[in-house]
Write an enzyme that holds these catalytic residues in place. Sequence first.
Site, mmCIF file in Angstrom:
data_model
loop_
_atom_site.group_PDB
_atom_site.id
_atom_site.type_symbol
_atom_site.label_atom_id
_atom_site.label_comp_id
_atom_site.label_asym_id
_atom_site.label_seq_id
_atom_site.Cartn_x
_atom_site.Cartn_y
_atom_site.Cartn_z
ATOM 1 N N LYS A 78 10.007 7.375 -8.553
ATOM 2 C CA LYS A 78 9.426 8.228 -8.037
ATOM 3 C C LYS A 78 10.380 8.960 -6.865
ATOM 4 C CE LYS A 78 4.914 5.771 -7.177
ATOM 5 N NZ LYS A 78 3.991 5.247 -6.256
ATOM 6 N N ASP A 118 -1.110 9.553 -4.283
ATOM 7 C CA ASP A 118 -1.163 8.497 -3.622
ATOM 8 C C ASP A 118 -1.447 8.844 -2.279
ATOM 9 O OD1 ASP A 118 -0.822 6.671 -5.737
ATOM 10 O OD2 ASP A 118 1.064 6.410 -5.183
ATOM 11 N N GLY A 141 4.108 -4.086 5.066
ATOM 12 C CA GLY A 141 4.957 -3.665 3.825
ATOM 13 C C GLY A 141 5.613 -2.561 4.343
ATOM 14 N N SER A 142 6.702 -2.214 3.542
ATOM 15 C CA SER A 142 7.786 -1.213 3.717
ATOM 16 C C SER A 142 8.301 -0.384 2.358
ATOM 17 C CB SER A 142 8.910 -1.748 4.393
ATOM 18 O OG SER A 142 9.609 -2.853 3.491
ATOM 19 N N GLY A 143 7.512 -0.682 1.350
ATOM 20 C CA GLY A 143 7.980 0.094 0.056
ATOM 21 C C GLY A 143 7.528 1.608 -0.125
ATOM 22 N N GLY A 144 7.785 1.942 -1.380
ATOM 23 C CA GLY A 144 7.299 3.324 -1.457
ATOM 24 C C GLY A 144 5.803 3.801 -1.075
ATOM 25 N N MET A 145 4.816 2.799 -1.493
ATOM 26 C CA MET A 145 3.578 3.076 -1.211
ATOM 27 C C MET A 145 3.052 2.812 0.387
ATOM 28 S SD MET A 145 0.667 3.901 -2.452
ATOM 29 C CE MET A 145 -0.914 3.707 -2.239
#
Length: 284
Positions: A78, A118, A141-145
């Site tokens: 991404k 998204d 959470g801390s990822g791309g999403m």
Amino acid sequence: MTQGTAGVHRPPLSKDTRLCISLSGRPSNIGTRFHNHLYDVLGLDFLYKAFTTTDIAAAIGGVRALGIRGCSVSMPFKEDVLSLVDEIEPSAQSIRSINTIVNDVSVPGGRLTASNTDYLAVQQLIGEHHLDPSSAVLIRGSGGMAKAVGVAFVDAGFGTGVVVARNAARGRELADRLGFDYLADVGEVTAPIIVNVTPIGMAGGQEEHDLAFSETTIAAAETVFDVVALPSETPLIAAARAAGKQVITGAQVIALQAAEQFERYTGVRPTPEQIAEASALSRA
């Protein structure tokens, strides 16, 4: 934009059939089933196929060279494709992450325009569920999403929140980006809006039967949002429904973001009923 007629099967495959693809480290059948079902229902001369690659630059070069109309991009690509496109829409620019590329094949060599559906889906769901921007948001959470979710909330006017993440470096970075606080452990922290953007509750995972938030946190919330799409009724969503909370599911996110992609690729916006049917089939 025009809309096709339900019940009309797509034309036979030919040299004129337009191709859309997905590029992912771990391809699934979700996008393939979603898009191809709607091509059939709406009688559109398109075909959708999932791929993986070890050379993302060459793959995007292939999108240009072969006149591929649309390309969905998933992890881990991404951010890698940011430098490979010609135009980046605000939805992707704001989070520096791309999940959708549209190729204008009328331009010699193609012209690639990128967006992040998204982010667009989350913003739409925030509006549809009338979430109050004065409410605090608790994001796990801390990822791309998680970045897409957090920035969507901030861009919708939400100014107070907490990011909870085991990865301290990424968690603090995201919290600072959003202007939120950071915590390493969720514990019994509460907020009116709680959002799970981790794999907790995902079918087939090690934590598929676990709750992303405690019962205390769920009880104190007004809205419970879980981006996990498989299953659509995660343990968190089931617990939130049982507690009488407003819920937003990952199935809603994935359906809306796919519908946004579909419209960008084809120029056709399916009806809500068609989107729901395609989404259910894609996750079956």
